[in-house]
Scaffold this motif. Structure first.
Motif, mmCIF file in Angstrom:
data_model
loop_
_atom_site.group_PDB
_atom_site.id
_atom_site.type_symbol
_atom_site.label_atom_id
_atom_site.label_comp_id
_atom_site.label_asym_id
_atom_site.label_seq_id
_atom_site.Cartn_x
_atom_site.Cartn_y
_atom_site.Cartn_z
ATOM 1 N N GLN A 1 54.139 40.172 13.575
ATOM 2 C CA GLN A 1 53.646 38.972 14.221
ATOM 3 C C GLN A 1 53.454 37.864 13.191
ATOM 4 N N VAL A 2 53.658 36.654 13.638
ATOM 5 C CA VAL A 2 53.500 35.490 12.770
ATOM 6 C C VAL A 2 52.372 34.619 13.314
ATOM 7 N N GLN A 3 51.486 34.220 12.429
ATOM 8 C CA GLN A 3 50.398 33.330 12.819
ATOM 9 C C GLN A 3 50.782 31.892 12.448
ATOM 10 N N LEU A 4 50.455 30.971 13.335
ATOM 11 C CA LEU A 4 50.841 29.573 13.159
ATOM 12 C C LEU A 4 49.631 28.666 13.310
ATOM 13 N N VAL A 5 49.511 27.709 12.397
ATOM 14 C CA VAL A 5 48.411 26.746 12.459
ATOM 15 C C VAL A 5 48.992 25.339 12.324
ATOM 16 N N GLU A 6 48.795 24.545 13.370
ATOM 17 C CA GLU A 6 49.264 23.163 13.342
ATOM 18 C C GLU A 6 48.177 22.232 12.830
ATOM 19 N N SER A 7 48.603 21.117 12.270
ATOM 20 C CA SER A 7 47.682 20.071 11.840
ATOM 21 C C SER A 7 48.430 18.744 11.825
ATOM 22 N N GLY A 8 47.652 17.667 11.717
ATOM 23 C CA GLY A 8 48.278 16.358 11.560
ATOM 24 C C GLY A 8 48.243 15.473 12.784
ATOM 25 N N GLY A 9 47.740 16.004 13.887
ATOM 26 C CA GLY A 9 47.663 15.168 15.074
ATOM 27 C C GLY A 9 46.595 14.099 14.937
ATOM 28 N N GLY A 10 46.557 13.193 15.908
ATOM 29 C CA GLY A 10 45.556 12.137 15.879
ATOM 30 C C GLY A 10 45.886 11.025 16.829
ATOM 31 N N LEU A 11 45.180 9.921 16.653
ATOM 32 C CA LEU A 11 45.368 8.733 17.487
ATOM 33 C C LEU A 11 46.140 7.685 16.691
ATOM 34 N N GLY A 26 51.710 35.754 7.836
ATOM 35 C CA GLY A 26 51.980 37.057 8.434
ATOM 36 C C GLY A 26 53.407 37.492 8.126
ATOM 37 N N ARG A 27 54.082 38.044 9.122
ATOM 38 C CA ARG A 27 55.429 38.577 8.940
ATOM 39 C C ARG A 27 56.487 37.476 9.040
ATOM 40 N N THR A 28 56.368 36.513 8.155
ATOM 41 C CA THR A 28 57.254 35.342 8.217
ATOM 42 C C THR A 28 58.707 35.702 7.921
ATOM 43 N N PHE A 29 58.936 36.819 7.234
ATOM 44 C CA PHE A 29 60.306 37.229 6.920
ATOM 45 C C PHE A 29 61.079 37.617 8.182
ATOM 46 N N THR A 30 60.369 37.836 9.271
ATOM 47 C CA THR A 30 61.027 38.197 10.534
ATOM 48 C C THR A 30 61.462 36.977 11.337
ATOM 49 N N SER A 31 61.107 35.795 10.852
ATOM 50 C CA SER A 31 61.356 34.582 11.626
ATOM 51 C C SER A 31 62.783 34.091 11.459
ATOM 52 N N ASN A 32 63.392 33.703 12.571
ATOM 53 C CA ASN A 32 64.714 33.097 12.548
ATOM 54 C C ASN A 32 64.634 31.579 12.530
ATOM 55 N N SER A 33 63.783 31.058 13.374
ATOM 56 C CA SER A 33 63.665 29.613 13.474
ATOM 57 C C SER A 33 62.278 29.239 13.984
ATOM 58 N N MET A 34 61.959 27.983 13.802
ATOM 59 C CA MET A 34 60.684 27.441 14.272
ATOM 60 C C MET A 34 60.965 26.258 15.185
ATOM 61 N N ASN A 52 66.318 26.090 11.868
ATOM 62 C CA ASN A 52 66.571 27.441 11.379
ATOM 63 C C ASN A 52 66.110 27.549 9.930
ATOM 64 N N TRP A 53 65.375 28.626 9.609
ATOM 65 C CA TRP A 53 64.849 28.768 8.258
ATOM 66 C C TRP A 53 65.955 28.849 7.214
ATOM 67 N N SER A 54 67.033 29.561 7.547
ATOM 68 C CA SER A 54 68.073 29.820 6.544
ATOM 69 C C SER A 54 69.077 28.688 6.417
ATOM 70 N N THR A 55 69.535 28.194 7.549
ATOM 71 C CA THR A 55 70.630 27.219 7.538
ATOM 72 C C THR A 55 70.165 25.774 7.606
ATOM 73 N N ARG A 101 63.979 37.026 14.597
ATOM 74 C CA ARG A 101 65.417 37.253 14.443
ATOM 75 C C ARG A 101 66.015 38.015 15.624
ATOM 76 N N TRP A 102 65.204 38.888 16.228
ATOM 77 C CA TRP A 102 65.722 39.760 17.269
ATOM 78 C C TRP A 102 65.543 39.206 18.671
#
Length: 119
Positions: A1-11, A26-34, A52-55, A101-102
């Motif tokens: 599992q991958v944990q994600l934390v966003e920031s930067g929003g506002g008015l 977390g298991r970021t190596f399992t990620s294909n894209s965001m 895509n993380w790789s390309t 990836r899967w």
């Protein structure tokens, strides 16, 4: 599992800019894209952009082409969404999401960050 934390929003005023960040852990190596998605009050969640993380191949929703740019920093496991020429209709909660990836779907989601664009 991958944990994600966003920031930067506002008015921000119409025509202004914001940069959102999404830090993955977390298991970021399992990620294909965001991806970045958004949901405005009373509306369905909609796709904004993906990378895509790789390309580094990117795709954008038509309504943000030429205004938003998605990028990534692999060393920091962080994805960014640079938003320029913001419009009041861009007001929404913005979420980042991870596609393993899967999978053909985005399985992990952040808590979201509010972006409000005033006219």
């Amino acid at each position: 599992q991958v944990q994600l934390v966003e920031s930067g929003g506002g008015l921000v005023q119409a025509g202004g800019s914001l940069r959102l960040s999404c830090a993955a852990s977390g298991r970021t190596f399992t990620s294909n894209s965001m991806g970045w998605f958004r949901q405005a009050p009373g509306k369905e969640r909609e796709f904004v952009a993906t990378i895509n993380w790789s390309t580094s191949i990117t795709y954008y929703a038509d309504f943000v082409k030429g205004r938003f740019t998605i990028s990534r920093d692999n060393a920091k496991n962080t994805v960014y969404l640079q938003m320029n020429s913001l419009k009041p209709e861009d007001t929404a909660v913005y979420y980042c999401a991870n596609r393993p990836r899967w999978s053909s779907e985005y399985n992990d989601w952040g808590q979201g960050t509010q972006v409000t664009v005033s006219s």
